[in-house]
Design a protein around this motif. Structure first.
Motif: not given
Length: 347
Positions: A9-26
């Motif tokens: 499964x592939x998940x798109x996270x918008x705005x990957x350099x942002x504070x919350x986004x990076x933690x979501x990617x992690x």
């Protein structure tokens, strides 16, 4: 769900350099998902990878990047292609020197609708939208009872940024209802997000901790807020993404009862020793802020908040999704300790 099905499964996270986004990617990578993330400029790829490394993950080829901007339709179809889920975390940052509130409202609303349209066309299963308690608590008579997800900010009496968050989230729900064609939506409404920073790219709420630690704040405005650790906000995004009953729901994210800013200063002073020697544990008279607001847009943005209790409840996320956040004290200290460790307190 076993690990293998997540690997597909592939998940798109918008705005990957942002504070919350990076933690979501992690957390997505840790859970076994593949991640694609959008950046306004692909020159930020190395920054994102180094923040993930700081968080303990070498993303390798399980993370890919695509250029896309919330203000333009281009690239969104490619960004969504093949994605099962979308975490729409990116949003326009608050403008302090705006001439008209529409400068914030229109980009926020249009950006959300752009992402939802592209997700619908690409056959995405569910979008999780990062909203804010700014879409819940403003414009109401003062109350100490915690607000919950049933409440919406009264946009007739809300500051421009909070009004933009409210209208963007409302537009998202209306789109799903009228044009969603089966696309699912959940919204996360965090209180003030603190917790560990992973690099020099962090949200405006972290500046609050930084300005206390550096002594830049001569004292604490009489402002009240709930706080929440960014790791718990990311965890709630994943729960809202995966849990069948999260579809169609809003979830407030807060670590506990709201506290006054002077209590945040106290947490720092009592736990960090010499590192907190510049923190001023005193409340500023509101009259001083009203005077400063005449010339300082940053202070002006605080005036509607003075003396107001901003208590919200996360009972729904806890009971429905099994969410279990760290304490306010842990969240505040994690932010401070990461700023100190990464030497981010000095310009």
């Amino acid at each position: 769900m076993n690990m293998n099905s997540k690997n597909e499964k592939l998940v798109l996270v918008t705005g990957g350099s942002g504070f919350i986004a990076v933690h979501c990617i992690l957390q997505l990578l840790s859970a076994g998902y593949k991640v694609r993330t959008t950046l306004r400029s692909l020159s930020r790829q190395d920054d994102v990878r180094s923040m993930l490394k700081e968080g303990g993950i070498d993303a390798g080829d399980r993370l890919t990047f695509t250029e896309a901007d919330l203000s333009s339709d281009t690239h969104w179809p490619e960004a969504m292609n093949g994605c099962t889920y979308v975490l729409h975390v990116a949003s326009p940052t608050p403008k302090l020197n705006y001439k008209h509130e529409d400068e914030m409202i229109i980009p926020a609303r249009e950006g959300v609708l752009r992402v939802l349209r592209a997700a619908r066309e690409a056959g995405v299963k569910r979008v999780v939208l990062t909203s804010a308690i700014g879409a819940v608590v403003y414009g109401h008579p003062n109350q100490t009872e915690p607000f919950d997800e049933a409440t919406w900010t009264d946009t007739a009496n809300a500051p421009a940024y909070q009004k933009s968050k409210t209208l963007a989230e409302k537009a998202a729900w209306e789109f799903i209802e009228k044009q969603g064609n089966g696309l699912e939506l959940a919204a996360i409404n965090p209180a003030t997000v603190v917790g560990p920073v992973l690099g020099p790219d962090y949200s405006h709420s972290i500046y609050l901790i930084k300005n206390l630690l550096t002594g830049k704040m001569p004292g604490c405005p009489k402002i009240n807020s709930g706080f929440v650790d960014v790791r718990d906000v990311a965890d709630l995004h994943l729960r809202a993404m995966e849990h069948p009953s999260a579809n169609g729901e809003r979830f407030i994210a807060t670590a506990g009862e709201s506290i006054w800013l002077v209590a945040v200063a106290r947490i720092l002073r009592e736990n960090l020793g010499a590192a907190a020697s510049k923190v001023k544990v005193r409340e500023l008279p509101s009259i001083l802020l009203r005077i400063a607001a005449l010339t300082d847009p940053m202070v002006r943005s605080m005036i509607p908040l003075l003396g107001r209790v901003m208590n919200v409840s996360s009972a729904k996320a806890i009971s429905m999704l099994g969410w279990s956040p760290r304490s306010t004290e842990q969240a505040v200290l994690a932010a401070a300790q990461s700023l100190i460790r990464l030497q981010l307190l000095h310009p």
